[in-house]
Design an enzyme around this catalytic site. Sequence first.
Site, short mmCIF file in Angstrom:
data_model
loop_
_atom_site.label_atom_id
_atom_site.label_comp_id
_atom_site.label_asym_id
_atom_site.label_seq_id
_atom_site.Cartn_x
_atom_site.Cartn_y
_atom_site.Cartn_z
N GLU A 254 0.82 -1.20 0.00
CA GLU A 254 0.00 0.00 0.00
C GLU A 254 0.87 1.26 0.00
OE1 GLU A 254 -3.37 -0.59 2.49
OE2 GLU A 254 -3.96 1.50 2.44
N GLU B 261 2.03 1.72 -3.41
CA GLU B 261 0.92 2.23 -4.22
C GLU B 261 0.74 3.73 -3.98
OE1 GLU B 261 -2.82 0.35 -3.34
OE2 GLU B 261 -3.86 1.32 -5.00
N CYS C 63 -8.51 -2.11 4.18
CA CYS C 63 -8.38 -3.33 5.00
C CYS C 63 -9.63 -3.67 5.80
CB CYS C 63 -7.17 -3.23 5.91
SG CYS C 63 -7.01 -1.64 6.68
N SER D 34 -7.50 1.85 -2.32
CA SER D 34 -6.28 1.10 -2.58
C SER D 34 -6.68 -0.25 -3.17
CB SER D 34 -5.52 0.90 -1.28
OG SER D 34 -4.62 -0.18 -1.41
N LYS E 164 -15.33 -9.97 8.16
CA LYS E 164 -14.28 -10.80 7.56
C LYS E 164 -14.84 -12.12 7.06
CE LYS E 164 -10.63 -8.19 8.16
NZ LYS E 164 -9.85 -7.73 7.01
N GLU F 228 -16.01 -11.17 3.72
CA GLU F 228 -14.86 -10.91 2.85
C GLU F 228 -14.23 -12.21 2.35
OE1 GLU F 228 -11.08 -7.98 3.22
OE2 GLU F 228 -11.05 -9.64 4.63
N GLU G 287 -13.76 -12.58 -5.50
CA GLU G 287 -12.42 -12.07 -5.86
C GLU G 287 -11.34 -12.73 -5.01
OE1 GLU G 287 -14.70 -9.94 -4.44
OE2 GLU G 287 -15.59 -8.92 -6.15
N CYS H 89 -10.55 -1.94 14.60
CA CYS H 89 -10.85 -3.36 14.81
C CYS H 89 -10.92 -3.76 16.27
CB CYS H 89 -9.78 -4.22 14.13
SG CYS H 89 -9.49 -3.75 12.44
#
Lengths: 136, 570
Positions: free
Chosen positions: B282, B285, B302, B322, B361, B364, B369, B501
């Site tokens: 990141e 990036e 994230c 990102s 999560k 996710e 993907e 988190c």
Amino acid sequence: MARANLLERLHTIQDTYGYIPENEINKLSDQFDLPRSKVYGTIKFYSMFYTEPTGKYMVRVCDSLSCHLNDSEGLVTAVKNYLGIADGETTEDKKFTLEVVECLGHCGEGPVMMVNDQIYTYLNENRAIQILKDCM
Amino acid sequence: MATALIDGQQVDFESGETILEAAEKVQIKIPTLCHAEDLSIYGGCRICVVEIEGERLLKPACATKISEGMKIKTHSPKVREVRRNIFELIVASHDISCRLNCLTCSRNQSCELREIAADIGANQTRFDPIDKGYDDDRSSVSIVREPNKCITCGRCIRKCEEVQGVGIFTMANRGPATVLTTFGDKGMGNVECTNCGQCIHACPTGALHEVYHYDRVWDMLKDEDKFVVVQTAPAVRVALAELFESKPGTIVTGQMVAGLKRLGFDRVFDTNFAADLTIMEEGTELIGRIEDGGPFPMFTSCSPGWIKYIEHFYPEYLENLSSCKSPQQMFGAVAKSYYAQQHGIDKEDMVVVSVMPCTAKKFESGRGEMDQDVDFVLTTRELGRMVKEAGIDLVNLAEEDYDPMMGESTGAGSIFGSSGGVMEAALRTAYELITEEELEELDFEPVRGAEGIKEAEVEIKGMTVKTAVASGLSNVGQLLEKIKNGEEYHFVEMMACPGGCIGGGGQPIPTNQETVEERMKAIYEIDAGKKKRKSHQNKEVQQLYEDYLGAPNSHLAHELLHTNYIKREI
Ligand code: SF4
Ligand code: SF4
Ligand code: SF4
Ligand code: FES
Ligand code: FES
């Protein structure tokens, strides 16, 4: 837009389509800046709004106290059985929607049923079913 | 002194000791009911049964003397099953009207109804529970709603709307028919729910809880053909102890690792390693965008609750995200390629389990993907539950280290668990990569703390880098509106849960301001205690690039560690 206008808008939409379609709820949620769950909840709070298309004939059977004493319960059961639907449902052929409601304002003449704008009083089960048959 | 083996642990004992007493010495708790220390042994309830190698019948641990060379299993699958059967019989033999099933409820340790009953001295229940007969809402892959346990208090409605700015729930109908529902009664999985799980923390009862994966993880651990690796998110180690009556903010990193090894995971790795890796990707990036002049702001990626939020509500900003996968997913991708190859493990036999403070999560890991790189996601609460089920006295275990290759982490990786942490970690690395000078002041105070929106400007090589940090989705929404109205930033960190988190939807209950602040302190304490505090100093990450990926943002890195997003309807 003020929230008070929401009810007015819901009435207009209900009158136009006979129910409140999902995309209209999404639009209202944008315009009133409310989560669409809230608009949905408002619709569900009032018994006069529908989220599904209703039938050609809106059948309302009163089950409030006075009518209840005149055995509106038996009438409700008979109508349900005849149409094969529960309270709030619409028949598959989209002809009838059934609503068991509070007081229709003819308490001395119960049991009472309304089909669209027409009031029927002093009903018994057979007469009620004949009325529905005549709608066919 | 004689020795025996209990659950693979060698134990020394004096003659006359029971299995129960010996097990306690190696931090193994065997449940007991009829047994009490100051009374004579009865051995009647048999809830304490254990398996002894070579013996046909299970034996009660409280009433069986341990002897030389015995090999005992106190929590094998068989024992656990028998215990549950026995327990059911015990309960069934009593006149307990457990219609709501308090015993199996997700909130049996933290039910507010039971708390209130105690507080007000309730001493009778004269009315039969009403069977409302609603179906559970299992449409979401992250959260289950059990409307029959709902007391229509509306706390979840307000939490979701006011704190998260989403508004998934509503009340429908009136009077006794009042029911909590979602738009069009579609269920949480079919509406714009972000899966953040904050509603679970709001609920006083067991009406909302995560979709459990622990039972399938038990199956994997039992399956000898599977190579089961586990990763632990940064926020878990500062909260897990709360499930074992420790103070919020107690750090149990080493004890947690030891506990996971006892549960039978083949490798115990650290998501913090993947967090350092994320910073390399990141940060690179970000530097690339600074060179190319945008698109700005770049948003962190994230927090899967935040990702689903932007996909539903601000899809026009998707290109600002990102392209980095979250640390959880980077970990999975690297484990199933790099680690599997280096150790000759067939990818198909490898099972990647995550322990996360997060319910989103779970969603996710199932995104198309993500290629099934992470197989199961346990919340902090689920891990606590497994540890208890295995009878491990976690907080008193001797600390152990993460396994090598994907177990090292720096202070920068550690602070990912807190709001502002990803920003700070990225700045530490970006600064040094851009200026090629050592950063003297590592603590970026303005992005720390529990505030909902934080801003900071950082001078890097003559350029003023404008940053902002938001946590809690209504704060995130506010910051996005500000950006929409023309406010310019280069880099923005967004996290769905208040405080980051550490306040995630999978964390121990209660998760509130107080517990979040204590956990936050602990996170920065871990960072301060590390010799290496910058992600690019992580030796194992360097090794990964050297041996496998090449360089950050390389072709292979892109293939494994980056992703794309989709516009979702409302
Ligand atoms: S939420 Fe209901 S079922 Fe669950 S523990 Fe509390 S009272 Fe029992
Ligand atoms: S998970 Fe988050 S977004 Fe979904 S209903 Fe609960 S609080 Fe709202
Ligand atoms: S917080 Fe829990 S009990 Fe209260 S309305 Fe929501 S689901 Fe029902
Ligand atoms: S009670 Fe039935 S019409 Fe009034
Ligand atoms: S707590 Fe006061 S009315 Fe509910």
